[in-house]
Every structure is written in C-alpha cells, then in structure tokens.
Design a protein around this motif. Sequence first.
Motif, PDB file in Angstrom:
ATOM      1  N   VAL A  40       1.219  -1.222  -0.037  1.00  0.00           N
ATOM      2  CA  VAL A  40      -0.324   0.477  -0.069  1.00  0.00           C
ATOM      3  C   VAL A  40       0.786   0.990   0.121  1.00  0.00           C
ATOM      4  N   ARG A  41       2.291   1.072   0.647  1.00  0.00           N
ATOM      5  CA  ARG A  41       3.348   2.818   0.063  1.00  0.00           C
ATOM      6  C   ARG A  41       3.144   2.762  -0.663  1.00  0.00           C
ATOM      7  N   ASP A  42       2.990   1.473  -2.586  1.00  0.00           N
ATOM      8  CA  ASP A  42       3.659   2.489  -3.366  1.00  0.00           C
ATOM      9  C   ASP A  42       2.463   2.071  -3.899  1.00  0.00           C
ATOM     10  N   THR A  43       1.949   4.166  -4.607  1.00  0.00           N
ATOM     11  CA  THR A  43       1.001   4.272  -4.847  1.00  0.00           C
ATOM     12  C   THR A  43       1.142   4.033  -6.707  1.00  0.00           C
ATOM     13  N   THR A  44       1.538   3.204  -6.911  1.00  0.00           N
ATOM     14  CA  THR A  44       1.681   3.138  -8.031  1.00  0.00           C
ATOM     15  C   THR A  44       0.909   1.463  -7.908  1.00  0.00           C
ATOM     16  N   ASN A  45       0.431   0.388  -7.357  1.00  0.00           N
ATOM     17  CA  ASN A  45      -0.358  -0.161  -6.690  1.00  0.00           C
ATOM     18  C   ASN A  45      -1.505   0.289  -7.499  1.00  0.00           C
ATOM     19  N   ARG A  46      -2.247  -0.757  -7.245  1.00  0.00           N
ATOM     20  CA  ARG A  46      -3.882  -0.413  -7.636  1.00  0.00           C
ATOM     21  C   ARG A  46      -3.969  -1.444  -5.902  1.00  0.00           C
TER      22      ARG A  46
END
Length: 305
Positions: A206-212
């Motif tokens: 969830v920290r990686d904003t490129t993930n859905r």
Amino acid sequence: MSRISHLLFLLWCLTPMQGIAQLRVATYQYAGNSRENNIRPAANVVAAAIGQTAKVASYAGVRELVDAIQRDEVDLAFINTFGYLLLAADSAAATGMPPLVVWQPPTGGVGDNYRCIFIAPQGGLIADSADIVRYASELSLLLVSEGSTSGNLVPRMALSALGIAYPEQQFKTVVYGGTHQAAAGQVAMGKADLGAIGSIAYADFVRDTTNRPIRLVWKSPEIPLGPVLVSSRFSDPEREQMAAAFTNLHRSHPAAFETAKQGWSEAQHVQTYQRVPADYLDRLMRQFGDIAELKRILAKFLTGG
C-alpha cells in the motif's frame, strides 16, 4: 627422512583436518532467496563456539526442511513458526530437534511487527469478516504458500473461528499465490475475492502508490516469530555455548546478526535472540487460541490430507 616418509608427511599436510566436525545448518527458500548467505555468517559464529565449522544448506520450502530434520540431516535449523509447530506435532522429531533461541521483537514502539492481513479488492464484495462468512461459497480465496505462517496457518485458524473450518470445501476455490507480494498483486487485480498475506508485505504494497488499491478486511494479533532448533545429540555444555553465541550475536558480531535479519521481513524490528523458556511450545500453542483446531490443521499438512 626417507623418501616414503617424506611423501607421507606431505600427504598428511595436504589432507584436511579430520578432527574438526561440521555443524549442519539449514533453512528454507523464499521468493528465490535461498537465505544461505543470510544465515552463513551467524552459522559460522555459532559453529566456532563449539569448535566446529558450519556447512550451510537451504531446502525448497518449509515442508522440505521439516522432512530433512525428520531424516536427521540437520543439526541447526532456522525455521518459521508453522514449520516448528509441524515438527512439534511429530513427537519423535520434536524431541530430537528442540528449540534453542528465538528472535525477540522490541517490547514497545512497534505497532505491527508481524501479523496476518485479510485483504480484498477495493470496491469488491468483501468489506469485513461478516462478509467472508456471508459470501464464502461464492469467493475465491488466495493464500501465500503451504508453509507460510501468516499466509496459511493463521488465516486458516481465523477462518475456523468464523465457522469456516474447511476452506477447500466452503469457498468456491482456494489457491496459493507463491509469495506475499504476488498474492497482494493478484487480489488488487481482482483475480481473487479474498487474500491473506503478512503485514510487512501489506504495508509495502500500500506504500507503493503505483499499485492498485486493496481493502484491509481483518488483521490478526501479533504472530510469534520462528525459533532456531538444535539437535539433541549435542551435550548440555555445547548447547549452552551455542545459545550464548546467538544471544550475544547482536553485540559480538552485529553484521552477522543484521545479515540474518535481512533474510526474513518479519524480523526487521528484532533486536536480539533470546533463550526459549522450558514451556515455550505450550505458550506458543496457546497464542493460537483453539489448540484442538490448531492440531487438526497441523495434522492436515503433516499428512498432506
């Protein structure tokens, strides 16, 4: 010195020392990392403490490591909680390979060291644990791997507490994603209605904003970390020497301690190894709640049924 004696002397000099025994140290692979390089520095320190050298090996998974221990191929094992409980369910193997030390997380300042997280696609059918029960027969469940504590054992225990004791029968499908990161990605893509992963992987995802986006449905209490097991063939003084090497490792060889930690994401906050108490197994099992149900689930994976 005669020519023959001279040759014999040279051969003796070139022959490895036979008096130094090897400590067979093993762990299990995860996500392409054998973890051999992670545990080797610590293994060398512990082996030296009893006048031995370390021979490090890695097995394909937790089940394979348990099998190797049962075949008496391992003297010292870095194992996870699920693997230790599987071994403990086999009384003969557990007696031959008791726990020596365990990683000690800090007592304060860390909100979520190691938990199981149930996740669902954002905007999907599942918003809370009541929905899991309500729609179980329509849901595809994605776990991590058979040997995972946070991605198999703990979610099965949690589902059983909800009345879903037999997921393979009560869900539409149950499959494994292979790794925590892969499972999170598949759930986010809508390829599963419900997933179970470790809290570290969840936080990273969830920290990686490129993930859905994914929805947090439920999280477990803290999960105990896995111990280091040692063969009972060692004498009490040898076991004490090995335990001391572990409990002092963060001071005597901090680089070796940090390298070992890097092999397990759930160990990122630990500060030391500690000796396991005499009632360690009983305490561990009580942390999982329903001991009878825990034993039933362990039996399933011991027999492959």
